[in-house]
Motif scaffolding. Structure first.
Motif, PDB file in Angstrom:
ATOM      1  N   GLY A  29       0.761  -1.247   0.000  1.00 29.53           N
ATOM      2  CA  GLY A  29       0.000   0.000   0.000  1.00 29.53           C
ATOM      3  C   GLY A  29       0.786   1.288   0.000  1.00 29.53           C
ATOM      4  N   VAL A  30       2.060   1.276  -0.401  1.00 28.38           N
ATOM      5  CA  VAL A  30       2.850   2.508  -0.401  1.00 28.38           C
ATOM      6  C   VAL A  30       2.208   3.586  -1.268  1.00 28.38           C
ATOM      7  N   SER A  31       1.597   3.201  -2.378  1.00 24.82           N
ATOM      8  CA  SER A  31       1.008   4.199  -3.279  1.00 24.82           C
ATOM      9  C   SER A  31      -0.174   4.940  -2.660  1.00 24.82           C
ATOM     10  N   LEU A  32      -0.725   4.417  -1.563  1.00 29.16           N
ATOM     11  CA  LEU A  32      -1.833   5.121  -0.913  1.00 29.16           C
ATOM     12  C   LEU A  32      -1.397   6.497  -0.428  1.00 29.16           C
ATOM     13  N   ASP A  33      -0.133   6.629  -0.012  1.00 30.85           N
ATOM     14  CA  ASP A  33       0.379   7.946   0.373  1.00 30.85           C
ATOM     15  C   ASP A  33       0.246   8.930  -0.791  1.00 30.85           C
ATOM     16  N   GLU A  34       0.567   8.456  -1.974  1.00 28.70           N
ATOM     17  CA  GLU A  34       0.527   9.313  -3.153  1.00 28.70           C
ATOM     18  C   GLU A  34      -0.910   9.659  -3.539  1.00 28.70           C
ATOM     19  N   VAL A  35      -1.788   8.675  -3.498  1.00 27.54           N
ATOM     20  CA  VAL A  35      -3.199   8.918  -3.817  1.00 27.54           C
ATOM     21  C   VAL A  35      -3.781   9.948  -2.857  1.00 27.54           C
ATOM     22  N   ILE A  36      -3.492   9.785  -1.570  1.00 28.45           N
ATOM     23  CA  ILE A  36      -4.037  10.712  -0.574  1.00 28.45           C
ATOM     24  C   ILE A  36      -3.450  12.110  -0.745  1.00 28.45           C
ATOM     25  N   ALA A  37      -2.177  12.188  -1.128  1.00 28.40           N
ATOM     26  CA  ALA A  37      -1.544  13.498  -1.322  1.00 28.40           C
ATOM     27  C   ALA A  37      -2.053  14.198  -2.577  1.00 28.40           C
ATOM     28  N   GLU A  38      -2.321  13.451  -3.630  1.00 25.54           N
ATOM     29  CA  GLU A  38      -2.681  14.037  -4.925  1.00 25.54           C
ATOM     30  C   GLU A  38      -4.167  14.370  -5.041  1.00 25.54           C
ATOM     31  N   LEU A  39      -5.021  13.581  -4.420  1.00 25.83           N
ATOM     32  CA  LEU A  39      -6.461  13.761  -4.578  1.00 25.83           C
ATOM     33  C   LEU A  39      -7.018  14.695  -3.515  1.00 25.83           C
ATOM     34  N   PRO A  40      -8.156  15.354  -3.785  1.00 28.11           N
ATOM     35  CA  PRO A  40      -8.783  16.201  -2.773  1.00 28.11           C
ATOM     36  C   PRO A  40      -9.127  15.405  -1.524  1.00 28.11           C
ATOM     37  N   GLU A  41      -9.100  16.070  -0.373  1.00 25.85           N
ATOM     38  CA  GLU A  41      -9.335  15.386   0.895  1.00 25.85           C
ATOM     39  C   GLU A  41     -10.690  14.697   0.933  1.00 25.85           C
ATOM     40  N   ALA A  42     -11.671  15.254   0.247  1.00 27.81           N
ATOM     41  CA  ALA A  42     -13.002  14.653   0.246  1.00 27.81           C
ATOM     42  C   ALA A  42     -13.007  13.306  -0.477  1.00 27.81           C
ATOM     43  N   LYS A  43     -12.025  13.091  -1.349  1.00 30.31           N
ATOM     44  CA  LYS A  43     -11.982  11.857  -2.134  1.00 30.31           C
ATOM     45  C   LYS A  43     -11.036  10.818  -1.543  1.00 30.31           C
TER      46      LYS A  43
ATOM     47  N   ASP B 273      -7.948   9.163   7.232  1.00 32.48           N
ATOM     48  CA  ASP B 273      -9.019   8.748   8.133  1.00 32.48           C
ATOM     49  C   ASP B 273      -9.897   7.665   7.513  1.00 32.48           C
ATOM     50  N   ASP B 274      -9.972   7.640   6.184  1.00 36.44           N
ATOM     51  CA  ASP B 274     -10.765   6.631   5.466  1.00 36.44           C
ATOM     52  C   ASP B 274      -9.888   5.981   4.395  1.00 36.44           C
ATOM     53  N   PRO B 275      -8.910   5.176   4.800  1.00 39.29           N
ATOM     54  CA  PRO B 275      -7.956   4.632   3.822  1.00 39.29           C
ATOM     55  C   PRO B 275      -8.606   3.756   2.759  1.00 39.29           C
ATOM     56  N   HIS B 276      -9.726   3.127   3.100  1.00 39.09           N
ATOM     57  CA  HIS B 276     -10.393   2.263   2.122  1.00 39.09           C
ATOM     58  C   HIS B 276     -10.920   3.064   0.943  1.00 39.09           C
ATOM     59  N   LYS B 277     -11.247   4.350   1.161  1.00 32.81           N
ATOM     60  CA  LYS B 277     -11.735   5.165   0.052  1.00 32.81           C
ATOM     61  C   LYS B 277     -10.610   5.493  -0.923  1.00 32.81           C
ATOM     62  N   ALA B 278      -9.393   5.623  -0.427  1.00 26.29           N
ATOM     63  CA  ALA B 278      -8.252   5.773  -1.334  1.00 26.29           C
ATOM     64  C   ALA B 278      -8.049   4.488  -2.133  1.00 26.29           C
TER      65      ALA B 278
END
Length: 523
Positions: A404-418, A422-427
């Protein structure tokens, strides 16, 4: 109670620090007196052996009397009295009543009886798909980068070309203005215009072409979800000069809405955990011991699989000044300590492990499984050790395991609402939508170019299991169960600095027959 179930034999061997060949376990279980046969094998096995092999069993049975009935002779036609009955090898005493553990029994042995995990091992089914361990061919040359991106475009593009009337970039450039066009490509660039619109440049094997997303269109919100290098399709209308296309629709590879997950044919459970981080000063040994104790109870008797999604140990040199936060500073000693903790898990549970970014493998993904020296250290439970990512099928239920290392990137790049911690499954939903576990190349996630793209989600999994971000979250996306399983490490100084409060000491338990989730808390 005679030790007749192969699962109990495995548990007893594990508690004594041995692995075993499956045929060896089968031979022991078939002996007239499995308890005595097992004791004879352990008496005669070489001191330096770590694996009980079939030849060890055959040698013991040949010297120990007919069918291995050592130390259990009875008068023909008579039954032994209760006082003469051979005690349980797992405990050395009579079996506890009503599933209650006997006092003084070591946790790694007593639980096999307490849990009464007595399902026929023949009912179990575990298959691995996509393990690239030993398959790496990347050299870092330009041709490797070309190969991996061509493979990505070909395979993910195939999921999209049936939905749109695809044309190559060079063909679109030659079409007359006002034509309706569609293209499948890699996202090469994303930028906003002075008017607040969005310009998306798609690239295919023939070249690039710009697509304009108008800010007032309903799908403009999707631009915030895009990552460079992901594959998608766009449909639209060419401008009068044919130099740009106005986007009318976007399509992602995505999980089909018609997806129906598979389930097991019996009531059986899997525990999904990650990020143990043995060796860290913040490793929560008490929580882990409580988890292992629970696995030995009747409540956990249906837990027959344990999936660990990376970061077994804290590692060495992962970040600056890490040595100041280590309880164990030698990497091999960290794995030896992890192995001791793993031995506390009942020996009749099937274990699958993939590496993470703190483990002693290459950082670039895909990550091959551990080398032979580390596998030997962690061999007590005979775990399946595979690459990150890998697809594991448990009794018909497919589980995509990715650290799941790429989750850091998804969370950083996408808007917080997406996407948020706090909701890692949504990433994770976005990775499923893109059908790729790490689409963006050249960012924070280290990616290794190979002849093929091992990070594509080719087949839709029934369960998507990740870790890394140390947060617990789960939910369903188009009927795919996404689980991020938290960690077993208390808050570190780094996490304090970035305001991350980890969810530590949790174990999500999945019913494989229903895909329902319950969470056990041990901290």
């Amino acid at each position: 109670m005679p030790l007749e179930a192969p699962a109990r034999i495995v548990g007893e061997l594990t508690s004594r620090g041995y692995n075993a060949e499956r045929e060896a376990v089968t031979r022991l279980a078939a002996a007239e007196n499995p308890n005595a046969a097992l004791e004879r094998v352990l008496e005669e096995i070489p001191d330096d052996a770590l694996v009980v092999r079939t030849d060890h069993v055959e040698a013991a049975l040949s010297t120990g009397g007919a069918a291995g009935a050592v130390g259990a002779e009875t008068v023909a036609g008579t039954e032994p009295s209760p006082a003469d009955s051979t005690p349980s090898v797992s405990t050395g005493t009579s079996s506890p009543e009503d599933g209650e553990p006997t006092g003084g029994v070591p946790v790694e042995t007593g639980g096999s009886l307490s849990a009464d995990r007595s399902a026929d091992p023949a009912q179990r089914s575990l298959e691995i798909v996509g393990d690239m361990t030993g398959q790496s061919t990347g050299t870092g040359e330009y041709s490797d980068f070309v190969s991996v991106f061509r493979d990505r475009l070909d395979r993910l593009g195939a999921k999209l070309r049936g939905r749109v009337n695809h044309r190559p970039a060079t063909a679109i450039q030659d079409m007359p203005g006002g034509s309706e066009v569609a293209m499948v490509g890699l996202v090469n660039d994303i930028r906003s215009t002075a008017s607040g619109h969005w310009l998306i440049e798609l690239e295919d094997a023939t070249g690039t072409f710009p697509w304009l997303v108008m800010k007032d269109r309903e799908y403009a919100d999707l631009v915030g979800e895009l990552l460079c290098d992901e594959v998608l399709a766009m449909e639209g209308t060419l401008a009068d000069d044919s130099g740009i296309a106005f986007v009318d629709a976007m399509h992602f590879p995505d999980v089909p809405r018609t997806h129906e997950p598979s389930t097991a044919d019996r009531h059986v459970q899997a525990a999904l955990i990650s990020d143990v981080h043995v060796g860290s000063q913040e490793f929560m040994a008490d929580a882990w011991n409580a988890f292992a104790d629970w696995l030995h109870t009747p409540e956990a008797r249906h837990v027959e699989y344990l999936l660990l999604a990376g970061d077994m140990v804290e590692g060495v040199g992962v970040y600056p000044d890490q040595d100041e936060e280590l309880d164990i500073v030698d990497i091999y000693e960290q794995y030896e300590a992890f192995s001791e903790h793993l031995k506390k898990v009942p020996g009749d549970i099937e274990i699958v492990m993939i590496p993470g970014n703190h483990d002693a493998v290459r950082l670039a993904e895909p990550q091959p499984g551990f080398d032979e020296e580390l596998r030997e250290i962690m061999s007590a439970h005979d775990p399946q050790i595979v690459s990150n990512p890998s697809m594991v099928t448990l009794e018909g239920v497919s589980v995509l395991m990715y650290h799941g290392v790429s989750l850091d990137e998804v969370i950083a790049e996408l808007p917080e609402a997406k996407a948020s911690y706090d909701d890692p499954h949504k990433a994770m939903y976005h990775l499923l939508k893109k059908r790729h576990v790490a689409p963006q190349f050249g960012g924070h996630t280290r990616l290794a170019p190979e002849e093929k793209d091992y990070l594509i989600i080719d087949e839709v999994p029934d369960i998507f299991h990740t870790g890394h971000v140390h947060k617990l979250g789960f939910g369903k996306y188009h009927d795919v169960l996404a689980i991020n399983s938290g960690c077993w490490q208390a808050q570190t100084d780094f996490q304090k600095s970035v305001n991350i409060d980890p969810d530590a000491g949790f174990a999500p338990i999945v019913d494989l027959d229903t895909l329902d989730v319950t969470v056990q808390k041990f901290s």
